[in-house]
Design a protein around this motif. Structure first.
Motif: not given
Length: 128
Positions: A40-65
Motif C-alpha cells: 500500500x506504500x511501495x516506497x516505505x516497503x522498499x525502504x524496509x527491504x534496504x534496511x534488511x539488506x544492510x542488516x543482513x545481506x543474505x536477505x537478497x542473496x548477497x554474501x560478504x564478497x
C-alpha cells in the motif's frame, strides 16, 4: 556495502502510493529480476527491504564478497500503481509467475530459503 542502489530513479513520486514493485540486479550488462512485491506504500516497503539488506545481506542473496562488488546495481522500480488490494495481489501473483524472480519460490510471493537465495544470486553473478 558497496553495491549501487537505483531507488525508483524515474518515478519516486509514484512509488509513494500503492502498487507493485520489482527489485532487479544489474551486473556487466546483464539484468535479472530478484523479487516482485506489492504494498500500500511501495516506497516505505522498499525502504524496509534496504534496511534488511544492510542488516543482513543474505536477505537478497548477497554474501560478504558480492555485497561489496561496486559493479552491481540493485534496482527498485514501480511496475504498476494499483490502489485496490485484491487487484494488487492478483497482479503480483501473475507477474511472479510470468517473470520468475530468482529469489522467490513461485508460490505466491514467498521467498526461497537463505541458502537458495545466495545460490541463485551467485549463479547469476557467475553467468550461469
Amino acid at each position: 556495502m558497496k553495491i549501487k542502489i537505483d531507488f525508483f530513479n524515474k518515478n519516486i513520486i509514484d512509488a509513494i502510493g500503492a502498487g507493485i514493485y520489482q527489485v532487479s540486479i544489474m551486473n556487466n550488462g546483464r539484468e535479472e529480476v530478484l523479487y516482485i512485491g506489492e504494498s500500500v506504500f511501495v516506497l516505505v516497503r522498499c525502504g524496509a527491504h534496504l534496511f534488511e539488506l544492510k542488516k543482513t545481506p543474505e536477505y537478497f542473496g548477497f554474501n560478504d564478497e558480492t555485497i561489496n562488488n561496486e559493479n552491481i546495481i540493485l534496482k527498485f522500480e514501480l511496475l504498476e500503481a494499483i490502489s485496490n488490494m485484491a487487484d494488487r495481489k492478483h497482479k503480483e501473483k501473475e507477474l511472479i509467475q510470468k517473470k520468475k524472480p530468482i529469489l522467490q519460490s513461485g508460490i505466491s510471493d514467498r521467498m526461497k530459503s537463505v541458502e537458495e537465495k545466495v545460490q541463485a544470486l551467485t549463479a547469476f553473478l557467475e553467468g550461469e
